[in-house]
Scaffold this active site. Structure first.
Site, PDB file in Angstrom:
ATOM      1  CE1 TYR A   1      38.262  14.907   8.956  1.00 35.04           C
ATOM      2  CE2 TYR A   1      37.646  14.356  11.215  1.00 35.04           C
ATOM      3  CZ  TYR A   1      37.358  14.365   9.858  1.00 35.04           C
ATOM      4  OH  TYR A   1      36.175  13.830   9.409  1.00 35.04           O
TER       5      TYR A   1
ATOM      6  N   GLY B   1      34.823  13.776  -3.984  1.00 37.18           N
ATOM      7  CA  GLY B   1      35.415  12.634  -3.266  1.00 37.18           C
ATOM      8  C   GLY B   1      34.456  11.470  -3.174  1.00 37.18           C
TER       9      GLY B   1
ATOM     10  N   GLY C   1      33.445   5.032  -0.075  1.00 36.61           N
ATOM     11  CA  GLY C   1      32.961   5.499   1.233  1.00 36.61           C
ATOM     12  C   GLY C   1      31.650   6.261   1.199  1.00 36.61           C
TER      13      GLY C   1
ATOM     14  CB  SER D   1      33.566  15.157  11.315  1.00 37.96           C
ATOM     15  OG  SER D   1      34.032  14.335  12.357  1.00 37.96           O
TER      16      SER D   1
HETATM   17  N1  LIG Z   1      34.371   7.763   7.798  1.00 36.51           N
HETATM   18  C1  LIG Z   1      33.978   8.367   8.908  1.00 36.51           C
HETATM   19  O1  LIG Z   1      33.844   7.740   9.978  1.00 36.51           O
HETATM   20  C2  LIG Z   1      33.646   9.841   8.892  1.00 36.51           C
HETATM   21  C3  LIG Z   1      33.123  10.423  10.061  1.00 36.51           C
HETATM   22  C4  LIG Z   1      32.770  11.772  10.060  1.00 36.51           C
HETATM   23  C5  LIG Z   1      32.937  12.523   8.916  1.00 36.51           C
HETATM   24  N2  LIG Z   1      33.465  11.945   7.798  1.00 36.51           N
HETATM   25  C6  LIG Z   1      33.640  12.815   6.616  1.00 36.51           C
HETATM   26  O2  LIG Z   1      32.924  12.271   5.516  1.00 36.51           O
HETATM   27  C7  LIG Z   1      33.608  12.532   4.306  1.00 36.51           C
HETATM   28  C8  LIG Z   1      33.868  11.243   3.559  1.00 36.51           C
HETATM   29  O3  LIG Z   1      34.626  10.385   4.387  1.00 36.51           O
HETATM   30  P1  LIG Z   1      34.998   8.886   3.951  1.00 36.51           P
HETATM   31  O4  LIG Z   1      35.430   8.184   5.183  1.00 36.51           O
HETATM   32  O5  LIG Z   1      33.906   8.333   3.129  1.00 36.51           O
HETATM   33  O6  LIG Z   1      36.287   9.166   3.032  1.00 36.51           O
HETATM   34  P2  LIG Z   1      37.229   8.134   2.265  1.00 36.51           P
HETATM   35  O7  LIG Z   1      36.662   6.767   2.284  1.00 36.51           O
HETATM   36  O8  LIG Z   1      38.630   8.349   2.747  1.00 36.51           O
HETATM   37  O9  LIG Z   1      37.120   8.682   0.761  1.00 36.51           O
HETATM   38  C9  LIG Z   1      37.690   9.908   0.418  1.00 36.51           C
HETATM   39  C10 LIG Z   1      37.304  10.228  -1.010  1.00 36.51           C
HETATM   40  O10 LIG Z   1      37.894  11.467  -1.373  1.00 36.51           O
HETATM   41  C11 LIG Z   1      38.586  11.331  -2.611  1.00 36.51           C
HETATM   42  N3  LIG Z   1      39.706  12.276  -2.589  1.00 36.51           N
HETATM   43  C12 LIG Z   1      40.740  12.321  -1.721  1.00 36.51           C
HETATM   44  N4  LIG Z   1      41.500  13.397  -1.970  1.00 36.51           N
HETATM   45  C13 LIG Z   1      40.918  14.052  -3.032  1.00 36.51           C
HETATM   46  C14 LIG Z   1      41.201  15.256  -3.741  1.00 36.51           C
HETATM   47  N5  LIG Z   1      42.253  16.005  -3.416  1.00 36.51           N
HETATM   48  N6  LIG Z   1      40.379  15.643  -4.753  1.00 36.51           N
HETATM   49  C15 LIG Z   1      39.285  14.893  -5.085  1.00 36.51           C
HETATM   50  N7  LIG Z   1      38.960  13.744  -4.433  1.00 36.51           N
HETATM   51  C16 LIG Z   1      39.772  13.338  -3.427  1.00 36.51           C
HETATM   52  C17 LIG Z   1      38.980   9.874  -2.682  1.00 36.51           C
HETATM   53  O11 LIG Z   1      39.045   9.467  -4.037  1.00 36.51           O
HETATM   54  P3  LIG Z   1      40.398   9.088  -4.846  1.00 36.51           P
HETATM   55  O12 LIG Z   1      41.298   8.386  -3.870  1.00 36.51           O
HETATM   56  O13 LIG Z   1      39.852   8.208  -5.933  1.00 36.51           O
HETATM   57  O14 LIG Z   1      40.933  10.401  -5.321  1.00 36.51           O
HETATM   58  C18 LIG Z   1      37.773   9.204  -2.011  1.00 36.51           C
HETATM   59  O15 LIG Z   1      36.731   9.012  -2.953  1.00 36.51           O
HETATM   60  C19 LIG Z   1      34.883  13.293   4.695  1.00 36.51           C
HETATM   61  O16 LIG Z   1      34.676  14.672   4.590  1.00 36.51           O
HETATM   62  C20 LIG Z   1      35.083  12.901   6.145  1.00 36.51           C
HETATM   63  O17 LIG Z   1      35.807  13.861   6.871  1.00 36.51           O
HETATM   64  C21 LIG Z   1      33.825  10.634   7.761  1.00 36.51           C
END
Ligand SMILES: NC(=O)c1ccc[n+]([C@@H]2O[C@H](COP(=O)([O-])OP(=O)(O)OC[C@H]3O[C@@H](n4cnc5c(N)ncnc54)[C@H](OP(=O)(O)O)[C@@H]3O)[C@@H](O)[C@H]2O)c1
Length: 264
Positions: free
Chosen positions: A154, A14, A18, A141
């Site tokens: 989640y 993923g 992000g 998270s």
């Molecule tokens: N953002 C926050 O505040 C936050 C806080 C705590 C934890 N996290 C954790 O950190 C991680 C990254 O978060 P983020 O906010 O950076 O996520 P994001 O911006 O929503 O990006 C998600 C990524 O996952 C890919 N993706 C989605 N479904 C997929 C699948 N089935 N197979 C392969 N790739 C897939 C998307 O790529 P495509 O659309 O190109 O497929 C994208 O690159 C996650 O585990 C999230 O729970 C985030």
């Protein structure tokens, strides 16, 4: 502290945007050969270009595949060489009335956020053990330990990742392979930035807007701002490095002090 990952191959799931994109860039900058992943060829190719430009490394390739499915995982694994570093970053999130989350949605969260990681660990851990070195990192998270009422599905997946990390670390005991979770807090990604703007409006400059958001909606944060994706990536690069050889089976926080506890 000198971190040199040259000669190591890393897959970041993923990572077309992000936190994943920041992690892929930081690992490449530290010298690792990096494979980026997302579901579509085009977005993966774009991310490969971004990581190359951001890191100055040409040793970056892509492997497209939907990791929520067995077929997608098999496609990705076919495209990657033997892995030294696996970063299970992929995760979806959203809010929902807990009583309205149906069986299909519970299953989808489990399959995307949990099973995708387990499948890759199952595939990669034996080779890492045989070679006597490996790093597995799961992106958890604050919601793993402070379950939000509107994100129980989640939170459940992130708590599960903590359990999985601890369990597989035991499986890898004494082999030179470490397994850890990173507890990320509210981070400035595209989706989160949009969410902040929806709540506090477009008038304020970004720094003031995010502070207003944090003070009103995330008062537990001790840094009172969103975390930058690069700050999460710094922890991942350290844990992925030989320097972190005595850290395994743990959950490390990069949450801006959001979780009101001393441990983990
Ligand atoms: N953002 C926050 O505040 C936050 C806080 C705590 C934890 N996290 C954790 O950190 C991680 C990254 O978060 P983020 O906010 O950076 O996520 P994001 O911006 O929503 O990006 C998600 C990524 O996952 C890919 N993706 C989605 N479904 C997929 C699948 N089935 N197979 C392969 N790739 C897939 C998307 O790529 P495509 O659309 O190109 O497929 C994208 O690159 C996650 O585990 C999230 O729970 C985030």
């Amino acid at each position: 502290m000198q971190i040199d990952l040259s000669g190591r191959t890393a897959l970041v799931t993923g990572s077309t945007q992000g936190i994943g994109l920041a992690i892929a860039t930081a690992l490449a900058r530290a010298g690792a050969r990096v494979v980026v992943n997302g579901r579509g060829e085009e977005r993966v190719a774009d991310a490969v270009r971004t990581v190359r430009a951001g890191s100055g490394s040409e040793d970056v390739t892509g492997a497209a595949g939907d990791l929520a499915t067995e077929q997608g995982a098999a496609d990705v694994l076919r495209a990657v060489p033997a892995l030294d570093i696996l970063v299970n970053n992929l995760g979806v999130f959203g809010s929902a009335d807990p009583l309205e989350i149906d069986d299909a949605e519970w299953r989808r969260y489990f399959e995307v956020n949990v099973l995708s990681a387990v499948r890759l660990i199952r595939a990669c851990l034996p080779g890492m053990k045989e070679r006597g070195w490996g790093r597995i990192l799961d992106l958890a998270s604050d919601s793993a330990v402070a379950i939000p009422a509107e994100m129980i599905h989640y939170g459940m997946t992130k708590t599960a990742l903590l359990a999985i990390g601890r369990g597989f670390a035991k499986d890898a005991a004494g082999t030179g392979v470490t397994v850890n979770s990173v507890i990320a807090g509210p981070t400035r990604t595209g989706g989160v930035e949009q969410f902040v703007r929806e709540l506090v409006g477009d008038e304020l400059p970004w720094d003031e807007a995010q502070r207003a958001f944090m003070v009103k909606y995330r008062p537990q944060s001790l840094i009172q701002r969103l975390i930058e994706p690069e700050e999460i990536a710094n922890m991942v690069v350290y844990l992925a490095s030989p320097l972190a050889s005595a850290t395994t089976g743990g959950a490390l926080r990069v949450d801006g002090g959001y979780v009101d506890s001393i441990l983990p």
